[in-house]
Scaffold this motif. Structure first.
Motif, mmCIF file in Angstrom:
data_model
loop_
_atom_site.group_PDB
_atom_site.id
_atom_site.type_symbol
_atom_site.label_atom_id
_atom_site.label_comp_id
_atom_site.label_asym_id
_atom_site.label_seq_id
_atom_site.Cartn_x
_atom_site.Cartn_y
_atom_site.Cartn_z
ATOM 1 N N GLU A 96 0.884 -1.231 -0.038
ATOM 2 C CA GLU A 96 -0.101 0.001 0.075
ATOM 3 C C GLU A 96 0.933 1.294 0.033
ATOM 4 N N PHE A 100 1.258 1.825 -3.791
ATOM 5 C CA PHE A 100 -0.031 2.390 -3.922
ATOM 6 C C PHE A 100 -1.174 1.328 -4.242
ATOM 7 N N LEU A 103 -4.722 2.321 -5.090
ATOM 8 C CA LEU A 103 -5.071 3.014 -6.276
ATOM 9 C C LEU A 103 -4.541 2.331 -7.523
ATOM 10 N N SER A 130 0.909 9.664 -9.403
ATOM 11 C CA SER A 130 0.874 9.778 -7.879
ATOM 12 C C SER A 130 2.572 9.027 -7.670
ATOM 13 N N PHE A 133 5.103 11.329 -9.024
ATOM 14 C CA PHE A 133 5.404 12.419 -7.939
ATOM 15 C C PHE A 133 5.938 12.058 -6.548
ATOM 16 N N HIS A 134 5.528 11.213 -5.952
ATOM 17 C CA HIS A 134 5.802 10.871 -4.413
ATOM 18 C C HIS A 134 7.226 10.428 -4.477
ATOM 19 N N PHE A 137 9.613 13.369 -5.180
ATOM 20 C CA PHE A 137 9.547 14.089 -4.115
ATOM 21 C C PHE A 137 10.611 13.412 -3.123
ATOM 22 N N ARG A 190 -5.705 17.639 -13.384
ATOM 23 C CA ARG A 190 -6.794 16.803 -13.221
ATOM 24 C C ARG A 190 -7.605 17.213 -12.173
ATOM 25 N N ARG A 191 -7.142 18.050 -11.192
ATOM 26 C CA ARG A 191 -8.011 18.624 -10.362
ATOM 27 C C ARG A 191 -8.609 19.850 -10.927
ATOM 28 N N LEU A 209 -0.538 21.902 -3.691
ATOM 29 C CA LEU A 209 0.075 21.435 -5.149
ATOM 30 C C LEU A 209 0.493 22.838 -5.497
ATOM 31 N N PHE A 269 1.991 21.636 6.935
ATOM 32 C CA PHE A 269 1.880 20.102 6.940
ATOM 33 C C PHE A 269 0.894 19.406 8.093
ATOM 34 N N LYS A 273 -4.227 18.013 5.006
ATOM 35 C CA LYS A 273 -4.507 16.632 4.511
ATOM 36 C C LYS A 273 -3.181 15.898 3.994
ATOM 37 N N LEU A 277 0.371 10.870 5.054
ATOM 38 C CA LEU A 277 1.914 10.574 5.227
ATOM 39 C C LEU A 277 1.745 9.583 6.321
ATOM 40 N N CYS B 95 -8.673 12.876 -3.733
ATOM 41 C CA CYS B 95 -8.258 12.364 -4.983
ATOM 42 C C CYS B 95 -9.170 12.090 -6.068
ATOM 43 N N TYR B 173 -5.891 5.104 1.004
ATOM 44 C CA TYR B 173 -5.987 5.160 2.681
ATOM 45 C C TYR B 173 -6.689 4.332 3.002
HETATM 46 C C1 HEM Z 1 0.696 5.185 1.064
HETATM 47 C C2 HEM Z 1 1.312 6.000 0.734
HETATM 48 C C3 HEM Z 1 0.764 7.436 0.127
HETATM 49 C C4 HEM Z 1 -0.222 7.488 -0.728
HETATM 50 C C5 HEM Z 1 -1.039 6.214 -1.439
HETATM 51 C C6 HEM Z 1 -0.243 8.875 -1.262
HETATM 52 C C7 HEM Z 1 -1.238 9.167 -2.295
HETATM 53 C C8 HEM Z 1 -1.237 10.480 -2.535
HETATM 54 C C9 HEM Z 1 -2.285 10.942 -3.641
HETATM 55 C C10 HEM Z 1 -3.420 10.297 -4.389
HETATM 56 C C11 HEM Z 1 -2.087 12.065 -3.726
HETATM 57 C C12 HEM Z 1 -2.881 13.277 -4.867
HETATM 58 C C13 HEM Z 1 -3.787 14.031 -4.301
HETATM 59 C C14 HEM Z 1 -4.382 14.860 -5.489
HETATM 60 O O1 HEM Z 1 -4.914 14.297 -6.181
HETATM 61 O O2 HEM Z 1 -4.086 16.240 -5.325
HETATM 62 C C15 HEM Z 1 -0.939 12.469 -2.838
HETATM 63 C C16 HEM Z 1 -0.775 14.017 -2.826
HETATM 64 C C17 HEM Z 1 0.389 14.019 -1.897
HETATM 65 N N1 HEM Z 1 1.217 13.394 -1.175
HETATM 66 FE FE1 HEM Z 1 0.972 11.585 -0.916
HETATM 67 N N2 HEM Z 1 0.721 9.561 -0.621
HETATM 68 C C18 HEM Z 1 1.149 8.631 0.000
HETATM 69 C C19 HEM Z 1 2.451 8.885 0.778
HETATM 70 C C20 HEM Z 1 2.796 10.230 1.068
HETATM 71 C C21 HEM Z 1 4.091 10.662 1.469
HETATM 72 C C22 HEM Z 1 4.989 9.668 2.393
HETATM 73 C C23 HEM Z 1 4.341 11.885 1.575
HETATM 74 C C24 HEM Z 1 5.396 12.482 2.255
HETATM 75 C C25 HEM Z 1 5.776 13.707 2.058
HETATM 76 C C26 HEM Z 1 3.356 12.500 0.678
HETATM 77 C C27 HEM Z 1 3.159 13.820 0.270
HETATM 78 C C28 HEM Z 1 2.122 14.091 -0.685
HETATM 79 C C29 HEM Z 1 1.922 15.587 -0.926
HETATM 80 C C30 HEM Z 1 2.961 16.600 -0.772
HETATM 81 C C31 HEM Z 1 1.079 15.505 -1.938
HETATM 82 C C32 HEM Z 1 0.862 16.466 -2.942
HETATM 83 C C33 HEM Z 1 -0.112 17.801 -2.376
HETATM 84 C C34 HEM Z 1 -1.534 17.560 -2.629
HETATM 85 O O3 HEM Z 1 -1.818 16.761 -3.655
HETATM 86 O O4 HEM Z 1 -2.337 17.933 -1.803
HETATM 87 N N3 HEM Z 1 2.428 11.366 0.494
HETATM 88 N N4 HEM Z 1 -0.631 11.565 -2.088
#
Ligand code: HEM
Ligand code: SF4
Ligand code: SF4
Lengths: 333, 539
Positions: A96, A100, A103, A130, A133-134, A137, A190-191, A209, A269, A273, A277, B95, B173
């Motif tokens: 997961e 992902f 997803l 995604s 991006f991750h 990052f 997309r958003r 974003l 952070f 949302k 993390l 998302c 999630y």
């Molecule tokens: C299981 C782990 C994770 C999944 C499945 C996941 C999934 C996602 C998805 C689907 C988005 C897109 C949101 C959108 O459509 O805008 C997103 C955005 C984001 N995630 Fe994660 N994420 C995970 C872990 C993390 C981790 C470890 C970080 C550490 C920094 C992180 C930071 C971010 C950031 C900064 C965004 C972009 C900002 C935003 O879209 O609002 N994520 N994540």
């Protein structure tokens, strides 16, 4: 739409504050005070949030089962989509978090009413971008270690080497910079253009974003265009982590802008949302095994005073009718 | 169904989003999109607050004067008791991966039926009332104040969710809107906003032992009736017992099985199987409901109703319990029962007296699914089955939401089905197993007044059924859920006319060959078997 504009203006304003402020002799504020405060907020806020979740009981074991359960020995269990042991659950979680998994299942509704057919074809674009991006990052963050550590560890230079393997442009282009911008841009696009997603989007969806995009673009500007004095910046960074902060001269305004936006991201952070993390690790539909017929799961607030309407009361209510119908009773009338 | 447009029309769903923000769109209550409120005497019997006559279409819902404090305090309490709620309120990234996964969204196009927006109805209040960050930005950040219109919206959309958990499968999630719906309903119950089709069954289950309110003598009469039917069909007189102390097994199934078609045929299948095996099994009128309408209400009633099963097992001194074909019943039995009412240390680990198989997968709850039991019998060659008794059937399999995503029960029923029918085809991959679509009637929404919305929500299931009907000549949809057996016939009549709905043990009962039996000329529905002399050649 209002959310989009607000978020965009907010990021522009933040960038301008830093760019102008640092130019106006406030380098101390943006180079020293703000980073310390931001990191403090991040650490404290993050810990507080996670403790808040972790200290809340999870009353029931509610795994969402995504495959065949453990059952009779000749039936093949889908171990990592429907885990029944702690180890299998850890694997599920790892898939997961690292791949992902959920997803990856994504589908797209395709209602062709005129043909009388509804389809749900696979749609992996969100998964792909995604993930892109991750991981970018993560790698970009990791590469930044070179500013904070002297000597720079081998792993960091190793990652840098692989990342710039294409050997194009000067300074050489990092692949992750490209992937990072492409990834964020996709999420943003997309958003904006997917009507369903745009309808549910809030300021707090656009803001991170734009913020992240601005961080990436300012970083790229510094590296490829302004060609800032990296030695000076490293001095500042090492000063910060060794708690002997200094403000070296010759640091371009663009650095303060980049750095300030990063600080905003840290501080923002824990209240946003982005805490997915931490939350993903605590999600009870994913981190619990589906073994609840084998092992009793304990709910700390289970209320022992809740008793069934007892058989005795039931019989009292219906005894005569039961006897008449020839049903056995505990007490004769 | 005279008012309902034909399927070709209903399929043309408008998925466009309104120009105004969802917070500015008010719910419109129309006959067919909501369920009738709980009746005052039912609420009084259950000790639930604010019993009164009220009507969702009217302006005044007669909420208690301090309803805001009650909801706020209740919300705070649930946030302290349920980590699930707290995490799910905090981590959604909007998302939209879940958006087009809900059958009610697919069938209605109403954006508030997107699981994410359904959850936002609650999350917006969470932000507005309990978080500092979002308060500053107000509506832009998706937070708002608790107003009566919010409660009306909750009533509309948390009673347009069948707690099927399809959304939760796709969420990165694991956010489970079913959990959110369950807790939102708990909150609404605290101010007397609820539906009668859930609460009356809760009251009935509590007093009479089953959701239909069948009293013990009447239950026995119905059983006798089915026993007579079995004799007519097979020439055998089966002899079920009630409340027999010292029996090895207590059997509990949803009461819908004894009451209405097509459930009764499944019920007859159970009786035949037990007779075939000479199983030492007993029934109870006190614990005569497998289903748990408390699980559509709140955690207290879920526990209280479920507690009857162990209470009765203990009183009768049985060794273990077998449960019949039901969906949400099995979610409760699998994920909640032991936690709420265990440990069942007065029972023994279930062991099939026929095959000797020990069911270690139920070693703590000591309750197994009849289909597990039957699959094990077939695997060990203990049942003589004649598929030709189900000749003419081309079957497909409907995976019930709860046994699918709250258990993972896929291959056992398919194995049984393949052993009792000649032809079996699955519906398209993205509509079965863990991705299965709801019948539209779960979580208390199988009531008459809700039919229109339920049939719209039945679009994905209905369309997939129609597909296999046209392509492979499927004429029977089999399932292991009592709510399905009540809901799917109507769904099939509308979306795929000509397909009939059966329980699994109906087909088992048909196929079972007894030693020295007289030849059967009809199936459990008393329809002539194909190829039997005197039967009409039906095409
Ligand atoms: C299981 C782990 C994770 C999944 C499945 C996941 C999934 C996602 C998805 C689907 C988005 C897109 C949101 C959108 O459509 O805008 C997103 C955005 C984001 N995630 Fe994660 N994420 C995970 C872990 C993390 C981790 C470890 C970080 C550490 C920094 C992180 C930071 C971010 C950031 C900064 C965004 C972009 C900002 C935003 O879209 O609002 N994520 N994540
Ligand atoms: S899939 Fe999960 S994170 Fe994405 S919008 Fe739905 S509930 Fe939120
Ligand atoms: S649980 Fe089922 S009905 Fe409820 S929102 Fe999710 S998909 Fe829709």
């Amino acid at each position: 739409m209002a959310g989009l504009v607000t978020a965009f203006l907010a990021v522009v304003a933040l960038a301008a504050v830093a760019a102008l402020g640092a130019g106006a002799g406030m380098a101390n504020v943006f180079g020293i005070a703000v980073p310390y405060v931001a990191v403090a907020i991040f650490v404290a806020g993050f810990i507080k949030k996670v403790i808040g979740w972790a200290s809340t009981p999870q009353p029931f074991s509610i795994a969402t089962t995504g495959g065949q359960q453990q059952s009779l020995p000749w039936i093949k269990q889908s171990k990592f989509d429907n885990p029944s042991t702690p180890f299998q659950t850890v694997v599920r979680m790892a898939l997961e978090v690292l791949c992902f998994r959920s997803l990856f299942r994504n589908t797209k509704l395709d209602n062709r009413a005129s043909e009388g057919r509804v389809g749900y074809g696979s749609d992996k674009s969100l998964w792909l971008f995604s993930l892109m991006f991750h991981y970018s990052f993560l790698i970009v963050l990791f590469r930044h270690m070179r500013f904070f550590l002297e000597p720079v560890p081998m792993v960091v230079t190793g990652v840098e080497f692989v990342d710039s393997i294409l050997q194009i442009a000067a300074p050489t282009l990092y692949l992750t910079d490209v992937f990072f911008v492409v990834g964020v841009s996709f999420l943003l696009a997309r958003r904006i253009w997917d009507p369903k997603v745009s309808y549910i989007s809030l300021v707090s969806d656009y803001f991170p974003l734009f913020l992240i995009l601005a961080i990436a673009l300012s970083g790229i500007y510094m590296r490829y265009f302004a060609k800032v004095d990296v030695i000076a910046i490293k001095q500042l960074a090492i000063g910060l982590v060794s708690f002997k902060p200094v403000i070296p001269p010759n640091i371009d305004w663009s650095f303060y802008m980049h750095f300030f936006l990063v600080c905003v991201l840290w501080a923002y952070f824990p209240f946003s949302k982005l805490m997915h993390l931490g939350g993903v690790f605590l999600s009870p539909t994913r981190n619990l095994p589906n073994n609840t017929r084998m092992v009793r799961y304990i709910n700390p607030w289970n209320d022992p005073s809740i008793k069934p309407h007892s058989y005795a009361d039931y019989e009292d209510d219906f005894r005569e009718k039961m006897i008449e119908a020839g049903l056995p009773v505990d007490k004769e009338a | 169904m005279s008012k309902m447009a034909p399927p070709e029309e209903v399929m043309k769903v408008d998925y466009s989003t309104p120009a105004e923000s969802w917070m500015d769109v008010k719910p419109e209550f129309k006959l067919g999109n909501y369920s009738y409120p709980g009746k005052p005497d039912v609420l009084k019997y259950l000790g639930l607050p604010n019993p009164r006559e009220w009507n969702p279409v009217e302006e005044d819902w007669k909420l208690p004067p301090d309803w805001r404090e009650i909801v706020r305090d209740g919300f705070r309490e649930l946030l302290k008791k349920y980590r699930s709620l707290k995490v799910f309120m905090d981590v959604c990234v909007r998302c939209g991966a879940c958006a087009d996964k809900c059958h009610f969204y697919i069938g209605s196009g109403d954006p508030k039926n997107m699981p994410v927006l359904r959850a936002e109805l609650l999350r917006s209040i969470y932000r507005g009332e309990f978080t500092v960050a979002a308060k500053i930005l107000g509506k832009l950040s998706g937070s708002r104040k608790l107003e009566e219109d919010v409660i009306k919206e909750w009533f509309m959309y948390f009673y347009q969710c069948t707690q099927c958990r399809r959304c939760s499968l796709y969420c990165p999630y694991g956010i489970d809107t079913a959990e959110i719906t369950f807790l939102a309903r708990d909150l609404m119950n605290r101010i007397g906003v609820n539906i009668n089709w859930i609460l009356e069954p809760v009251a009935n289950c509590n007093r009479t032992g089953n959701h239909l309110g069948i009293q013990p003598h009447a239950f026995k009469d119905m059983m006798d009736f089915l026993v007579d039917d079995i004799e007519t069909i097979t020439g055998r007189r089966v002899e079920p017992t009630f409340h027999r102390k010292g029996a090895e097994i207590l059997f509990i199934t949803p009461s819908g099985d004894i009451f209405a078609e097509p459930g009764i045929y499944t019920f007859m299948g159970y009786l035949l199987l037990f007779d075939y095996l000479d199983l030492d099994v007993t029934w109870s009128t006190y614990a005569s409901e497998g289903g748990n309408f408390g699980s559509f209400t709140n955690d207290k009633w879920m526990k209280k109703l479920n507690a009857k099963m162990y209470h009765e097992a203990k009183r009768l001194g049985v060794k273990y319990i077998i449960g019949g074909e039901c969906g949400h019943m099995w979610r409760v039995l699998n994920q909640f029962m032991d936690t709420m009412n265990g440990p069942a240390d007065f029972l023994e680990v279930p062991k099939s007296p026929i095959t000797g198989t020990v069911f270690n997968n139920a070693k703590s709850t000591k309750m197994i699914h009849l289909v597990e039991f039957t699959a094990d019998l077939i695997k060990n060659g203990k049942l003589k089955l004649d598929k030709s008794r189900n000749a003419g059937i081309t079957a497909t399999w409907h995976d019930s939401c709860n046994t699918s995503r709250g258990m993972g029960f896929f291959d056992e029923p398919r194995y049984v089905l393949e052993n009792v029918v000649e032809k079996f085809v699955d519906m398209p991959a993205q509509t079965i197993r863990e991705q299965t679509f709801c019948c539209g009637g779960g979580a208390g929404l199988n009531n008459g007044e809700f039919t229109e919305m339920r049939l719209r929500g039945g679009l994905p299931r209905g369309n997939a059924l129609r597909y296999v009907q046209e392509k492979f000549g499927v004429n029977t949809m089999s399932c292991i859920c009592a709510i399905d057996r009540a809901t799917l016939p109507g769904l099939a009549d509308y979306w795929a006319p000509g397909v009939k709905v059966t329980g699994l043990h109906e087909l088992v009962g048909n196929a079972l060959v007894f030693e020295g039996e007289e030849e059967r000329t009809m199936n459990l529905r008393q329809e002539d078997l194909p190829g039997v002399e005197g039967s009409e050649e039906d095409e």
